[in-house]
Design a protein around this motif. Sequence first.
Motif, short mmCIF file in Angstrom:
data_model
loop_
_atom_site.label_atom_id
_atom_site.label_comp_id
_atom_site.label_asym_id
_atom_site.label_seq_id
_atom_site.Cartn_x
_atom_site.Cartn_y
_atom_site.Cartn_z
N ASP A 251 -1.08 0.26 4.58
CA ASP A 251 -2.93 -0.20 5.03
C ASP A 251 -3.24 0.88 5.82
OD1 ASP A 251 -5.52 -0.64 4.88
OD2 ASP A 251 -5.53 -2.84 5.39
N MET A 252 -4.09 1.86 5.84
CA MET A 252 -3.96 2.87 6.93
C MET A 252 -5.19 1.75 7.38
SD MET A 252 -4.20 7.02 4.93
CE MET A 252 -4.74 7.44 6.40
N SER A 258 3.85 -4.91 14.58
CA SER A 258 5.18 -5.11 16.12
C SER A 258 5.62 -4.65 16.52
CB SER A 258 5.69 -6.68 15.58
OG SER A 258 6.81 -6.14 14.16
N CYS A 259 5.54 -3.59 15.94
CA CYS A 259 7.17 -2.05 16.33
C CYS A 259 5.55 -0.78 17.41
CB CYS A 259 7.01 -1.06 14.43
SG CYS A 259 5.39 -0.64 13.53
N GLY A 260 4.34 -1.42 16.53
CA GLY A 260 3.06 -0.53 17.28
C GLY A 260 2.53 0.06 16.90
N ARG A 261 2.82 0.63 15.50
CA ARG A 261 1.64 1.58 14.41
C ARG A 261 0.65 0.28 13.82
NH1 ARG A 261 6.61 4.27 11.78
NH2 ARG A 261 6.87 2.12 11.45
N ILE A 262 -0.47 0.94 13.34
CA ILE A 262 -1.18 0.74 12.03
C ILE A 262 -0.71 0.68 10.56
CG2 ILE A 262 -3.69 0.74 11.89
CD1 ILE A 262 -3.26 -0.22 14.95
N GLY A 263 -0.72 -0.78 10.53
CA GLY A 263 -0.52 -1.25 8.74
C GLY A 263 0.93 -1.17 7.78
N CYS A 264 1.50 -1.35 8.68
CA CYS A 264 2.90 -0.83 8.52
C CYS A 264 2.62 -2.53 7.55
CB CYS A 264 3.70 -1.95 9.32
SG CYS A 264 4.31 -0.51 10.16
N LEU A 265 3.73 -2.76 5.88
CA LEU A 265 3.89 -4.35 5.41
C LEU A 265 3.69 -5.29 5.81
CD1 LEU A 265 4.12 -4.89 2.31
CD2 LEU A 265 6.69 -4.27 2.67
N GLN A 266 5.02 -4.64 7.26
CA GLN A 266 5.32 -6.12 7.83
C GLN A 266 3.98 -6.93 8.52
OE1 GLN A 266 9.21 -6.25 9.92
NE2 GLN A 266 8.18 -7.34 11.35
N ILE A 321 -2.59 -15.55 0.53
CA ILE A 321 -0.51 -14.92 0.05
C ILE A 321 -0.99 -14.90 -1.06
CG2 ILE A 321 0.67 -17.55 -0.73
CD1 ILE A 321 0.52 -17.76 1.34
N ASN A 322 -2.18 -14.06 -1.01
CA ASN A 322 -2.96 -13.40 -2.77
C ASN A 322 -2.09 -11.92 -2.25
OD1 ASN A 322 -2.85 -15.21 -5.20
ND2 ASN A 322 -4.98 -14.83 -5.19
N LYS A 323 -3.16 -11.95 -0.92
CA LYS A 323 -2.78 -10.43 -0.44
C LYS A 323 -0.70 -10.32 -0.10
CE LYS A 323 -5.05 -7.60 3.01
NZ LYS A 323 -5.89 -7.44 4.38
N VAL A 324 -0.86 -11.71 0.60
CA VAL A 324 1.12 -11.09 0.59
C VAL A 324 1.89 -10.68 -0.97
CG1 VAL A 324 2.97 -12.13 1.73
CG2 VAL A 324 0.87 -12.66 2.44
N GLY A 325 1.19 -11.18 -1.78
CA GLY A 325 2.17 -11.34 -2.93
C GLY A 325 1.93 -9.56 -3.38
N MET A 326 0.60 -9.64 -3.10
CA MET A 326 0.21 -8.13 -4.11
C MET A 326 0.50 -7.11 -2.87
SD MET A 326 -3.72 -7.94 -4.67
CE MET A 326 -4.40 -6.00 -3.26
N TYR A 327 0.43 -7.04 -1.86
CA TYR A 327 1.28 -5.87 -1.23
C TYR A 327 2.36 -6.08 -1.23
CZ TYR A 327 -3.09 -4.52 1.03
OH TYR A 327 -4.56 -3.89 1.22
#
Length: 408
Positions: A251-252, A258-266, A321-327
């Motif tokens: 997600d741009m 937590s790694c400092g970057r923007i929009g990671c899956l985690q 929760i939906n968003k988690v499953g979708m991504y």
Amino acid sequence: MGKNEHVVGSFQLMKSINKSLILNIIREEGEISRAEIAKMTKLTPPTVTNLVGELLTEGIVLEGQTGPSSGGRRPIMLSVNQSRYYVLGVDVGIDSVRYVLIDLSANIVVKKEKALPPQVDGDALVEILSENIKLLLEEENMVREQILGIGVGMPGIVNYQTGFCEDVELLDIQNLPLKERLEAALNISVIVENDVRATALGEKWFGNGKDVSDVICINIGHVVDAGIILNNEMFRGENGIAGQIGHTLIDMNGHQCSCGRIGCLQSIASHGGIKYAVKEQLDAGRETSIRDAIAGDENNINGKLVYEAAKQGDQLAIEVINKVGMYLGIAIANLIDVINPQRIILSGGLSRFDSILKDIHQVLDERALSEESRNTQIVLAHLQDNATVVGAATLVLNEFFLGDLVGN
Ligand SMILES: [Zn+2]
């Protein structure tokens, strides 16, 4: 090194490889005769007899019942002496450490979980692990010589060859030579590996990956990452960082990971991601049952609480929760298109939330590239709560039966 020494060295290595080959066939077959081993390995019967003799002397293999006769004398069957050695598995988590002692067939002798104090550093972790391991061996009346080795699963990036932990995810530990430090403290061989790779190996040996050669195990919990086994071998990549799908961009316009970057899956599809999404809406004044459930303390927000609220029909919880499953579904669809594994195994706390699995399948149904990728099997870890800690112990079995330690 002189030429002759090299030749002698190669010869010894060859012999050792044949011995571990024989041992592994005995393990896989359960019971087998010397003649059948010779047939399967194409080694000469005297070579098999010699090497089996060494394994018998070392007590790793037992002679048992006689098998069916194929005309002549009935052959003596060989099997692995599963209690000749034991293996310790250690799973270092965010707030606790699990320990397991298993025999050579992965039967669990004892299992323990101990809380990890907050803000533990590298020195403290080494101290805690070695003290707890000593205590566990003492309680089980085990001496060092009975322990084949210790396998440790660590979150984050680990150098498998050296056991050096570069960056332990979500713990404040960097550049820790964990293998070296534990071996010095315990005088037992130690193998350290990224935890989801340990889980993947455990599932490959004893769980839902047994019958396939290409399998990806995805951990979905505090951390999102993957253990990739291709053609029956762990795939680690050039710098050992393969499988870090949690830190792939999804997600741009997202928020900081937590790694400092923007929009990671985690940053979305993890316990932390769920907490972030709920907190944002609470701060914006959104009406939700979660506000009462956490009794005013945002620290009480966790994946399980939000999942329960979603089951009770709370609209915010359902959306999150939906968003988690979708991504996750999108990430898994991408992974299938790149690697095309036979099976994907899901592990970690969030994988046990039914609706997340449903959403993953829905995304795959809608977006998968082809019928084949749509039909990729997605299953839960067979070893469940024990998947990582038994997987960590399996690191040692993998070396013992398939590689380095035999014949040393
Ligand atoms: Zn990240």
